[in-house]
Design an enzyme around this catalytic site. Structure first.
Site, PDB file in Angstrom:
ATOM      1  N   PRO A 176       0.798  -1.244   0.000  1.00  0.00           N
ATOM      2  CA  PRO A 176       0.000   0.000   0.000  1.00  0.00           C
ATOM      3  C   PRO A 176       0.827   1.290   0.000  1.00  0.00           C
ATOM      4  O   PRO A 176       0.588   2.174  -0.837  1.00  0.00           O
ATOM      5  CB  PRO A 176      -0.820  -0.121   1.293  1.00  0.00           C
ATOM      6  CG  PRO A 176      -0.879  -1.589   1.580  1.00  0.00           C
ATOM      7  CD  PRO A 176       0.423  -2.143   1.094  1.00  0.00           C
ATOM      8  N   LYS A 192       5.510   9.255 -11.570  1.00  0.00           N
ATOM      9  CA  LYS A 192       4.164   8.702 -11.339  1.00  0.00           C
ATOM     10  C   LYS A 192       3.263   9.746 -10.660  1.00  0.00           C
ATOM     11  O   LYS A 192       2.102   9.930 -11.051  1.00  0.00           O
ATOM     12  CB  LYS A 192       4.289   7.434 -10.490  1.00  0.00           C
ATOM     13  CG  LYS A 192       3.048   6.978  -9.766  1.00  0.00           C
ATOM     14  CD  LYS A 192       2.095   6.201 -10.637  1.00  0.00           C
ATOM     15  CE  LYS A 192       0.836   5.846  -9.837  1.00  0.00           C
ATOM     16  NZ  LYS A 192      -0.211   5.281 -10.622  1.00  0.00           N
ATOM     17  N   LYS A 226      -4.277   9.735  -1.591  1.00  0.00           N
ATOM     18  CA  LYS A 226      -2.933   9.320  -1.165  1.00  0.00           C
ATOM     19  C   LYS A 226      -1.893   9.858  -2.143  1.00  0.00           C
ATOM     20  O   LYS A 226      -0.882  10.441  -1.747  1.00  0.00           O
ATOM     21  CB  LYS A 226      -2.832   7.792  -1.097  1.00  0.00           C
ATOM     22  CG  LYS A 226      -1.480   7.300  -0.605  1.00  0.00           C
ATOM     23  CD  LYS A 226      -1.253   5.817  -0.869  1.00  0.00           C
ATOM     24  CE  LYS A 226      -0.757   5.574  -2.264  1.00  0.00           C
ATOM     25  NZ  LYS A 226      -0.109   4.287  -2.496  1.00  0.00           N
TER      26      LYS A 226
HETATM   27  P1  NAD Z   1      -4.296  -3.544  -1.928  1.00  0.00           P
HETATM   28  O1  NAD Z   1      -4.568  -2.904  -0.616  1.00  0.00           O
HETATM   29  O2  NAD Z   1      -5.396  -4.222  -2.657  1.00  0.00           O
HETATM   30  O3  NAD Z   1      -3.086  -4.626  -1.775  1.00  0.00           O
HETATM   31  C1  NAD Z   1      -1.982  -4.454  -0.934  1.00  0.00           C
HETATM   32  C2  NAD Z   1      -1.625  -5.830  -0.383  1.00  0.00           C
HETATM   33  O4  NAD Z   1      -0.393  -5.745   0.354  1.00  0.00           O
HETATM   34  C3  NAD Z   1      -2.677  -6.385   0.573  1.00  0.00           C
HETATM   35  O5  NAD Z   1      -3.102  -7.660   0.097  1.00  0.00           O
HETATM   36  C4  NAD Z   1      -1.937  -6.492   1.908  1.00  0.00           C
HETATM   37  O6  NAD Z   1      -2.349  -7.587   2.697  1.00  0.00           O
HETATM   38  C5  NAD Z   1      -0.504  -6.647   1.443  1.00  0.00           C
HETATM   39  N1  NAD Z   1       0.514  -6.299   2.436  1.00  0.00           N
HETATM   40  C6  NAD Z   1       0.628  -5.171   3.166  1.00  0.00           C
HETATM   41  N2  NAD Z   1       1.731  -5.221   3.953  1.00  0.00           N
HETATM   42  C7  NAD Z   1       2.324  -6.418   3.697  1.00  0.00           C
HETATM   43  C8  NAD Z   1       3.497  -7.053   4.191  1.00  0.00           C
HETATM   44  N3  NAD Z   1       4.291  -6.488   5.104  1.00  0.00           N
HETATM   45  N4  NAD Z   1       3.790  -8.285   3.719  1.00  0.00           N
HETATM   46  C9  NAD Z   1       3.003  -8.876   2.787  1.00  0.00           C
HETATM   47  N5  NAD Z   1       1.890  -8.313   2.277  1.00  0.00           N
HETATM   48  C10 NAD Z   1       1.550  -7.108   2.732  1.00  0.00           C
HETATM   49  O7  NAD Z   1      -3.654  -2.383  -2.837  1.00  0.00           O
HETATM   50  P2  NAD Z   1      -3.551  -2.336  -4.443  1.00  0.00           P
HETATM   51  O8  NAD Z   1      -4.775  -1.734  -5.011  1.00  0.00           O
HETATM   52  O9  NAD Z   1      -3.080  -3.682  -4.925  1.00  0.00           O
HETATM   53  O10 NAD Z   1      -2.387  -1.254  -4.612  1.00  0.00           O
HETATM   54  C11 NAD Z   1      -1.028  -1.567  -4.338  1.00  0.00           C
HETATM   55  C12 NAD Z   1      -0.181  -0.358  -4.715  1.00  0.00           C
HETATM   56  O11 NAD Z   1      -0.374  -0.045  -6.104  1.00  0.00           O
HETATM   57  C13 NAD Z   1      -0.544   0.928  -3.940  1.00  0.00           C
HETATM   58  O12 NAD Z   1       0.637   1.622  -3.631  1.00  0.00           O
HETATM   59  C14 NAD Z   1      -1.432   1.695  -4.925  1.00  0.00           C
HETATM   60  O13 NAD Z   1      -1.377   3.104  -4.703  1.00  0.00           O
HETATM   61  C15 NAD Z   1      -0.793   1.320  -6.240  1.00  0.00           C
HETATM   62  N6  NAD Z   1      -1.698   1.396  -7.408  1.00  0.00           N
HETATM   63  C16 NAD Z   1      -2.987   0.968  -7.340  1.00  0.00           C
HETATM   64  C17 NAD Z   1      -3.813   1.058  -8.443  1.00  0.00           C
HETATM   65  C18 NAD Z   1      -5.250   0.591  -8.403  1.00  0.00           C
HETATM   66  O14 NAD Z   1      -6.019   0.914  -9.329  1.00  0.00           O
HETATM   67  N7  NAD Z   1      -5.642  -0.188  -7.392  1.00  0.00           N
HETATM   68  C19 NAD Z   1      -3.324   1.596  -9.649  1.00  0.00           C
HETATM   69  C20 NAD Z   1      -1.983   2.015  -9.727  1.00  0.00           C
HETATM   70  C21 NAD Z   1      -1.177   1.903  -8.586  1.00  0.00           C
END
Ligand code: NAD
Length: 298
Positions: free
Chosen positions: A66, A171, A246
């Site tokens: 995250p 980004k 964020k």
């Molecule tokens: P999400 O919350 O769905 O997934 C994050 C995952 O990380 C969760 O499954 C959580 O359990 C895991 N996690 C957290 N800490 C951990 C640790 N110490 N060890 C192992 N696992 C751990 O978030 P997302 O939507 O997949 O987004 C991830 C990143 O990508 C973010 O930084 C977000 O800003 C970026 N992003 C998201 C999107 C989107 O459309 N969702 C698009 C571009 C970028």
């Protein structure tokens, strides 16, 4: 084919890891959420019980977490990934985080002689599933050259923005502009609607005129102007307002640190935070359109 550890199997990481499995790599996966691990293990990934267990001996380690605190927590410290991975491992972090955290982790990796590439993505969950993400990388030429063929299994456009942290800076520049464009486009469409225009007609006009932009071409915020976009599906799916807030917070911090005037970004940040505070945090960010509507009289 490589042995790859993939840590963080959320909305983005899950489908990204699956594309590595489909490409024929050996993919060792870990997430704090056991259900996410089991779901991808059933599709061919190897489940691991810890991040260090997944990363031990892997040629490439990819993280999709995250925020910056999660990335620092996982990589740094005596029991962090940097101390436990193989000497020649390549580390890639695709989370969207502050550039400073990316640089701190890259420096810690460099002290062990290990390449670290920040590689945040654009393209959302649909791009992650389709393997068409844009990767925006920061790091050394050598690190980027090693990362590129791996990232090509998950993305269609792979850019090298510059040194460590540059991927994160590029980004958030993009996402700050996207927020400004979405708010401005919403405001303009509502102005037309309040003055009797059909938003479909107005959108067609602006799209090919000097106000044309990506939101009108691909992501119109007005319901029922385009098919298959969040605005026509109750603003569900897509990119959440909370995540946009964020990213705007990261942009404002970067602007403060570099003494950069960003008045449009600051206004967009206030608008999206206000929108989130009104209970819209989990809706798609194009729902900002509603903030500019005339309210119905009671
Ligand atoms: P999400 O919350 O769905 O997934 C994050 C995952 O990380 C969760 O499954 C959580 O359990 C895991 N996690 C957290 N800490 C951990 C640790 N110490 N060890 C192992 N696992 C751990 O978030 P997302 O939507 O997949 O987004 C991830 C990143 O990508 C973010 O930084 C977000 O800003 C970026 N992003 C998201 C999107 C989107 O459309 N969702 C698009 C571009 C970028």
């Amino acid at each position: 084919m490589a042995t790859i550890a993939f840590i963080g199997l959320g909305n983005m990481g899950g489908p990204m890891a699956l594309n590595l499995v489909k490409a024929g790599h050996t993919v060792r996966v870990f997430d704090l959420n056991h259900d996410a691990v089991h779901a991808i293990a059933e599709l061919g990934a190897l489940p691991c019980s810890s991040s260090c267990g997944a990363a031990a001996g892997a040629e490439v380690v990819i993280t999709m977490l995250p925020a910056g605190k999660h990335v620092r927590g996982l990589y740094l410290g005596e029991e962090g990934l940097i101390q436990t991975v193989a000497d020649d491992a390549l580390l890639i972090d695709s989370s969207t985080i502050d550039a400073e955290s990316a640089r701190v982790v890259a420096e810690a990796a460099a002290r062990r002689g290990i390449e670290f590439v920040d590689a945040p993505v654009s393209g959302g969950t649909a791009g992650a599933a389709a393997g068409t993400l844009t990767f925006i990388c920061g790091g050394s030429d050598a690190g980027f050259a090693r990362a590129r063929p791996i990232l090509e299994n998950m993305g269609a456009n792979i850019f090298h923005a510059g040194a460590a942290g540059a991927g994160q800076v590029a980004k958030i520049c993009n996402n700050m502009l996207l927020a400004v464009l979405m708010a401005g486009t919403s405001e303009a469409l509502q102005l037309g609607i309040h003055n009797g225009l059909d938003p479909k007609v107005l959108s067609e006009i602006i799209k090919v005129s000097s106000g044309g932009n990506w939101t009108l071409e691909k992501y119109n915020p007005c319901p029922d102007v385009m098919e298959n976009v969040p605005s026509s599906k109750g603003y569900q799916g897509g990119f959440m307002v909370d995540l946009m807030c964020k990213d705007l917070g990261l942009a404002m911090q970067t602007a403060t640190d570099s003494h950069s005037p960003t008045p449009m970004g600051a206004l967009a940040t206030s608008l999206f935070r206000l929108h989130a505070a009104k209970g819209n945090g989990k809706r798609d960010f194009s729902s900002i359109f509603e903030q500019f509507a005339h309210q119905q009289e009671q």
